[in-house]
Motif scaffolding. Structure first.
Motif, PDB file in Angstrom:
ATOM      1  N   CYS A 164      -5.638   3.934  -1.424  1.00 15.84           N
ATOM      2  CA  CYS A 164      -5.360   2.505  -1.540  1.00 15.84           C
ATOM      3  C   CYS A 164      -4.269   2.114  -0.551  1.00 15.84           C
ATOM      4  CB  CYS A 164      -4.933   2.167  -2.963  1.00 15.84           C
ATOM      5  SG  CYS A 164      -4.828   0.388  -3.279  1.00 15.84           S
ATOM      6  N   GLY A 165      -4.559   1.097   0.296  1.00 11.24           N
ATOM      7  CA  GLY A 165      -3.610   0.696   1.330  1.00 11.24           C
ATOM      8  C   GLY A 165      -2.609  -0.324   0.834  1.00 11.24           C
ATOM      9  N   ALA A 166      -1.757  -0.768   1.770  1.00  8.34           N
ATOM     10  CA  ALA A 166      -0.712  -1.722   1.420  1.00  8.34           C
ATOM     11  C   ALA A 166      -1.294  -3.071   1.000  1.00  8.34           C
ATOM     12  CB  ALA A 166       0.241  -1.909   2.596  1.00  8.34           C
ATOM     13  N   ASP A 167      -2.520  -3.398   1.485  1.00  8.98           N
ATOM     14  CA  ASP A 167      -3.148  -4.660   1.103  1.00  8.98           C
ATOM     15  C   ASP A 167      -3.967  -4.533  -0.174  1.00  8.98           C
ATOM     16  OD1 ASP A 167      -5.022  -3.000   2.167  1.00  8.98           O
ATOM     17  OD2 ASP A 167      -6.030  -4.529   3.372  1.00  8.98           O
ATOM     18  N   GLU A 201      -3.813  -0.323 -11.305  1.00 11.03           N
ATOM     19  CA  GLU A 201      -3.038   0.912 -11.382  1.00 11.03           C
ATOM     20  C   GLU A 201      -2.886   1.563 -10.020  1.00 11.03           C
ATOM     21  OE1 GLU A 201      -5.607   0.202 -13.215  1.00 11.03           O
ATOM     22  OE2 GLU A 201      -4.760  -0.140 -15.221  1.00 11.03           O
ATOM     23  N   GLN A 202      -3.902   1.370  -9.138  1.00 14.62           N
ATOM     24  CA  GLN A 202      -3.864   2.008  -7.820  1.00 14.62           C
ATOM     25  C   GLN A 202      -3.034   1.230  -6.819  1.00 14.62           C
ATOM     26  OE1 GLN A 202      -8.183   1.985  -7.396  1.00 14.62           O
ATOM     27  NE2 GLN A 202      -8.198   4.222  -7.423  1.00 14.62           N
ATOM     28  N   CYS A 203      -2.858  -0.081  -7.029  1.00 17.18           N
ATOM     29  CA  CYS A 203      -2.155  -0.902  -6.054  1.00 17.18           C
ATOM     30  C   CYS A 203      -0.671  -0.571  -6.037  1.00 17.18           C
ATOM     31  CB  CYS A 203      -2.319  -2.382  -6.389  1.00 17.18           C
ATOM     32  SG  CYS A 203      -3.989  -3.002  -6.111  1.00 17.18           S
ATOM     33  N   PRO A 204      -0.044  -0.644  -4.865  1.00 17.07           N
ATOM     34  CA  PRO A 204       1.415  -0.488  -4.811  1.00 17.07           C
ATOM     35  C   PRO A 204       2.078  -1.589  -5.619  1.00 17.07           C
ATOM     36  CG  PRO A 204       0.432  -0.342  -2.616  1.00 17.07           C
ATOM     37  CD  PRO A 204      -0.645  -0.813  -3.547  1.00 17.07           C
ATOM     38  N   GLN A 205       3.190  -1.252  -6.293  1.00 18.97           N
ATOM     39  CA  GLN A 205       3.900  -2.226  -7.116  1.00 18.97           C
ATOM     40  C   GLN A 205       4.451  -3.342  -6.223  1.00 18.97           C
ATOM     41  OE1 GLN A 205       4.034  -2.226 -10.429  1.00 18.97           O
ATOM     42  NE2 GLN A 205       2.659  -0.447 -10.392  1.00 18.97           N
ATOM     43  N   THR A 206       4.179  -4.596  -6.590  1.00 18.31           N
ATOM     44  CA  THR A 206       4.640  -5.738  -5.796  1.00 18.31           C
ATOM     45  C   THR A 206       5.392  -6.713  -6.678  1.00 18.31           C
ATOM     46  OG1 THR A 206       2.587  -6.940  -6.173  1.00 18.31           O
ATOM     47  CG2 THR A 206       2.700  -5.547  -4.210  1.00 18.31           C
ATOM     48  N   VAL A 207       6.202  -7.533  -6.068  1.00 23.19           N
ATOM     49  CA  VAL A 207       6.937  -8.600  -6.750  1.00 23.19           C
ATOM     50  C   VAL A 207       6.500  -9.907  -6.128  1.00 23.19           C
ATOM     51  CG1 VAL A 207       9.206  -9.488  -7.351  1.00 23.19           C
ATOM     52  CG2 VAL A 207       8.850  -7.033  -7.130  1.00 23.19           C
ATOM     53  N   SER A 714     -15.541   9.783  10.491  1.00 17.46           N
ATOM     54  CA  SER A 714     -15.456  10.142   9.076  1.00 17.46           C
ATOM     55  C   SER A 714     -14.164  10.894   8.780  1.00 17.46           C
ATOM     56  CB  SER A 714     -16.665  10.995   8.679  1.00 17.46           C
ATOM     57  OG  SER A 714     -17.864  10.269   8.823  1.00 17.46           O
ATOM     58  N   PHE A 715     -13.757  11.756   9.695  1.00 17.05           N
ATOM     59  CA  PHE A 715     -12.515  12.494   9.507  1.00 17.05           C
ATOM     60  C   PHE A 715     -11.313  11.555   9.507  1.00 17.05           C
ATOM     61  CE2 PHE A 715      -8.917  14.721  11.649  1.00 17.05           C
ATOM     62  CZ  PHE A 715      -8.593  15.577  10.605  1.00 17.05           C
ATOM     63  N   PHE A 716     -11.281  10.623  10.466  1.00 20.98           N
ATOM     64  CA  PHE A 716     -10.171   9.669  10.511  1.00 20.98           C
ATOM     65  C   PHE A 716     -10.140   8.802   9.250  1.00 20.98           C
ATOM     66  CE2 PHE A 716     -10.924   9.811  15.349  1.00 20.98           C
ATOM     67  CZ  PHE A 716     -10.101  10.911  15.469  1.00 20.98           C
ATOM     68  N   ALA A 717     -11.331   8.355   8.815  1.00 17.87           N
ATOM     69  CA  ALA A 717     -11.395   7.458   7.664  1.00 17.87           C
ATOM     70  C   ALA A 717     -10.930   8.134   6.380  1.00 17.87           C
ATOM     71  CB  ALA A 717     -12.818   6.933   7.488  1.00 17.87           C
ATOM     72  N   SER A 718     -10.994   9.473   6.323  1.00 15.54           N
ATOM     73  CA  SER A 718     -10.593  10.185   5.108  1.00 15.54           C
ATOM     74  C   SER A 718      -9.080  10.287   4.960  1.00 15.54           C
ATOM     75  CB  SER A 718     -11.204  11.589   5.109  1.00 15.54           C
ATOM     76  OG  SER A 718     -10.624  12.394   6.133  1.00 15.54           O
ATOM     77  N   LYS A 719      -8.337   9.905   5.996  1.00 14.16           N
ATOM     78  CA  LYS A 719      -6.882  10.037   5.959  1.00 14.16           C
ATOM     79  C   LYS A 719      -6.236   8.722   5.509  1.00 14.16           C
ATOM     80  CE  LYS A 719      -7.351  14.172   7.366  1.00 14.16           C
ATOM     81  NZ  LYS A 719      -7.215  15.264   6.382  1.00 14.16           N
ATOM     82  N   ALA A 720      -5.057   8.853   4.900  1.00 14.18           N
ATOM     83  CA  ALA A 720      -4.346   7.673   4.421  1.00 14.18           C
ATOM     84  C   ALA A 720      -4.015   6.725   5.569  1.00 14.18           C
ATOM     85  CB  ALA A 720      -3.074   8.093   3.687  1.00 14.18           C
ATOM     86  N   SER A 721      -3.708   7.283   6.751  1.00 18.91           N
ATOM     87  CA  SER A 721      -3.439   6.468   7.936  1.00 18.91           C
ATOM     88  C   SER A 721      -4.317   6.974   9.078  1.00 18.91           C
ATOM     89  CB  SER A 721      -1.958   6.545   8.336  1.00 18.91           C
ATOM     90  OG  SER A 721      -1.738   5.877   9.564  1.00 18.91           O
ATOM     91  N   PRO A 722      -5.543   6.423   9.242  1.00 16.21           N
ATOM     92  CA  PRO A 722      -6.420   6.885  10.328  1.00 16.21           C
ATOM     93  C   PRO A 722      -5.779   6.737  11.700  1.00 16.21           C
ATOM     94  CG  PRO A 722      -7.623   5.490   8.781  1.00 16.21           C
ATOM     95  CD  PRO A 722      -6.174   5.377   8.420  1.00 16.21           C
TER      96      PRO A 722
END
Length: 765
Positions: A164-167, A201-207, A714-722
């Motif tokens: 799950c990314g920052a967005d 639950e997966q999203c980063p906590q935001t205010v 596919s390898f790049f996409a599997s990483k948290a930061s491609p």
């Protein structure tokens, strides 16, 4: 050739019997000492067959077969070979005529290829055929004719969902590679990227709302105050403590940009202070024992953000804290410095249990101390390096990492059947350290880099010393801790674990070939009638070439011609070497036969590193100093190389000095920002800009396409930061020839304005 298929079916048995008979009769070279046999065949003459008509590329449309035709003269036999296998003689239509102008025999052969033949044997890959013609003097091969089907593209399986990314979204991708569209076929229809909103639950906590604004304003204010306070403290501290070692520096290194790259002129009058160096024998040297706080980015190893080729921006990491392994796997820092002597390093670490396999060859070992900022280790003149990306080492950890190349005679790497070693055996460690993301190990290989010809496996040595297959090239799984990119001469291994690795290839058919490097040496000076020429036939990797150069330097040898590369095929045929066209009035060969021979298996299994043949020549007078001749090296019924020699044996014009050995003698260990082309903060901005998927594709996928890395989507996409992984690979590929301007142009083409910090000069940072 009417009975050609029979010998090829029985080639393994007959080749083995022939080799055993020749060895027992003393006719075959068996290692570093060789004898000669037989008489020189009439090779390289004017009566070799040549082609009047060669087969051309064809396309199979629907179910209509294609016809290939080949004509050669002078020829006594002619047949087709398709994808490395002989076509059955019953499938050939052969016509024999005579050229009325020359009275030489002419042979023409025709075969038909159907779509069913291509699909039955090779599925939907392309298919090639080649014509082979014989005469009484030798063999010639025509150009390859490729037969292709009109082929529509098909989707691969979807990759796993990304983190799950920052967005608060995640994505997955698929590729049009099952099969790839070709020869005018249709492209895949549909989306190649899907995005999905994460659960709460997966999203980063935001205010949100007013609290969000207030929090950010407060954080910015606190950060500014802390930054100003830190700068004041550092300046006061450095004024009082002039003896502080330069291995610890302020955080300004992470907040500056590139030096001017020629895109925008820097502003005049801009001045930047240089870091101060402590005087020798400083009375404050005890301050080196202070442990830095590595949990924040406010402390880093010294370096500059200049190009890697600016020597003033580099430093050696051969000095650092001593580390002792603890039972729980953690490390303790001790007061003191690491000796810059590699021998002491190897001796100290070899006493530890997990370093028991570390070789004693200190000349081919590099080491350094690294933290979360990463770095790079290089073994000069071997093509071997280890890139430790930023954040690969967890924050708060300091690792002492080594890189070494193993000698074949020091290990037991089992090879069976048609297997052959394609790379040096490389160790990096210590094994068992925890990595947050993959490091990149770069090693040379000597295969023809065609995965259709090979089954190439990555082998890893376990703690008991046994070798295990951990990866099959071309069938990598993105969920595994290893992933490879095979380039023309180099393999890039992404690995989440350190250890001992090697590439082993198994040929799938006789079209598979290894690259051999052919190198000629002689004595630097000759005062006797006898004169020796040594011809080395080695794997085409830089580490073996370096060993031979070092050995010949000790022997007082000299390089007498530029190295040549020969493709040595898995055809079970031996390698032959011969000398021609010597001036008989001044020179003669002391060999009893016209050629020497090295057995196929001595080269293919790679059991001997320094295979070579020696030609002993004799000049008839001491006044004879000029030597001209032709030296030929070829695989029987295969490719060959020819050296034209013309030099004065009394003049040491090419004595082995340090020219080659200093060619890549840069610092073997670089830590922190100075080890990378892209500055740390700029790298972070690029990643945050390109990681999030963009509907028009202006994201990390376009960056991979612009850098010709589409095969690894596919390898790049599997990483948290491609994006970060793509930049890691770019750093590994462009260590010696990084073109920051070119990378900046790629970023500009993508159209991400956030990444235009690439174009900011020092005066504007």
């Amino acid at each position: 050739m009417p009975s050609l298929l029979g010998p090829f079916v029985r080639r393994r048995y007959r080749a083995t019997v022939l080799v055993l008979w020749l060895v027992s009769a003393g006719f075959i070279c068996t290692g570093s000492e060789h004898t000669a046999t037989a008489t020189l065949p009439a090779a390289f003459s004017d009566l070799l067959p040549h082609f009047l008509v060669e087969p051309e590329d064809e396309y199979i449309v629907k179910n209509k077969p294609v016809t290939l035709t080949c004509r050669s003269t002078p020829a006594t036999q002619i047949y087709f070979k398709c994808n490395g296998e002989w076509v059955h003689q019953d499938d050939h239509l052969i016509e024999r005529t005579v050229d009325p102008a020359t009275a030489l025999p002419v042979m023409q052969v025709t075969i038909d290829i159907t779509r069913q033949q291509v699909e039955k044997i090779f599925g939907l890959d392309e298919y090639w055929c080649q014509c082979v013609a014989w005469s009484t003097t030798g063999t010639q091969k025509s150009q390859k004719a490729y037969i292709r089907i009109a082929l529509d593209g098909g989707w691969s399986e979807w990759s796993k969902w990304s983190a799950c990314g920052a967005d608060c979204s995640m994505w997955r991708s698929r590729e049009c590679t099952q099969p790839s569209p070709g020869t005018g076929g249709k492209d895949c229809q549909g989306l190649d990227l899907q995005s999905l909103n994460c659960t709460s639950e997966q999203c980063p906590q935001t205010v949100s709302g007013a609290e969000d604004v207030a929090l950010y304003v407060g954080m910015v204010a606190v950060a500014l105050c802390l930054t100003l306070l830190l700068i004041v403290v550092v300046l006061v501290y450095r004024r009082k403590k002039e003896g502080l070692d330069a291995d610890v520096a302020d955080s300004s290194i992470l907040t500056t940009g590139f030096q001017p790259m020629g895109i925008k002129p820097s502003k005049p009058g801009v001045w930047a202070p240089r870091p101060r160096r402590p005087p020798p024998h400083s009375k404050n040297s005890h301050l080196l024992t202070i442990q830095p706080d590595l949990t924040t980015t406010t402390t880093s190893y010294q370096g500059t953000l200049r190009s890697r080729h600016d020597a003033t921006g580099k430093f050696s990491m051969t000095n650092g804290p001593l580390l002792d392994p603890l039972p729980n796997g953690s490390h303790t820092l001790h007061n003191g410095k690491l000796s810059s002597d590699p021998a002491e390093f190897v001796s100290r670490l070899s006493t530890q249990t997990y370093f028991k396999t570390l070789p004693r060859d200190v000349a081919n070992t590099s080491f350094g101390t690294f933290n979360f900022l990463g770095g790079r280790l290089t073994i000069p003149n071997t093509g071997i390096s280890l890139l430790i990306p930023p954040e690969a080492i967890p924050r708060g950890k300091i690792y002492e990492i080594y890189l070494t190349v193993q000698r074949k005679e020091d290990l037991r790497l089992p090879l069976a059947g048609c297997q052959t070693l394609l790379s040096p055996v490389v160790s990096c460690g210590p094994p068992g350290v925890v990595l947050s993301r993959p490091v990149i190990l770069s090693v040379d290989h000597c295969s023809d880099a065609c995965l259709d010809n090979w089954a190439i496996r990555l082998k890893k040595q376990n703690y008991e010393g046994a070798w295990e297959d951990v990866l099959l090239m071309g069938e990598e799984l993105v969920t595994e801790p290893y992933y490879c990119q095979l380039e023309a001469e180099t393999c890039r291994l992404f690995s989440e674990q350190l250890g001992t690795f090697a590439l082993v290839g198994e040929s799938l058919h006789m079209g598979a070939a290894k690259r051999l490097r052919l190198v000629l040496f002689s004595d630097a000076y000759c005062s006797t009638l006898e004169y020796n020429i040594r011809v080395y036939c080695m794997d085409d990797t830089q580490d073996v070439f370096k060993e031979v150069m070092q050995m010949e330097q000790q022997l007082g040898g000299r390089l007498i011609d530029e190295p040549h590369v020969l493709l040595f095929k898995d055809s079970y045929h031996n390698l032959r070497l011969s000398i021609h066209d010597m001036p008989q009035a001044h020179w003669r060969s002391k060999l009893l036969a016209g050629y020497q021979e090295i057995p196929f298996y001595h080269i293919w299994n790679g059991s001997q590193r320094y295979l070579h043949c020696t030609f002993t020549l004799e000049r008839l007078s001491l006044s004879t100093c000029e030597l001209t001749c032709q030296l030929c090296v070829w695989q029987v019924e295969g490719e060959g190389q020819s050296f034209s020699l013309d030099f004065n044996i009394a003049k040491d014009t090419r004595a082995l000095d340090s020219e080659f050995l200093l060619m890549d003698s840069n610092t073997t260990a670089l830590a922190g920002p100075s080890a990378f082309q892209i500055p740390y903060l700029i790298r972070q901005k690029i990643c945050s800009s390109l990681d999030a998927p963009c509907p028009n594709g202006a994201d990390w996928r376009m960056l991979a396409q612009r850098l010709k890395l589409e095969r690894h989507m596919s390898f790049f996409a599997s990483k948290a930061s491609p994006t970060s992984v793509i930049l890691d690979l770019w750093e590994a590929q462009h260590f010696h020839s990084g073109n920051i301007n070119q990378l900046a142009t790629v970023m500009a083409d993508i159209g991400k304005q956030e990444a235009m910090i690439f174009l900011v000069s020092d005066g504007e940072c």
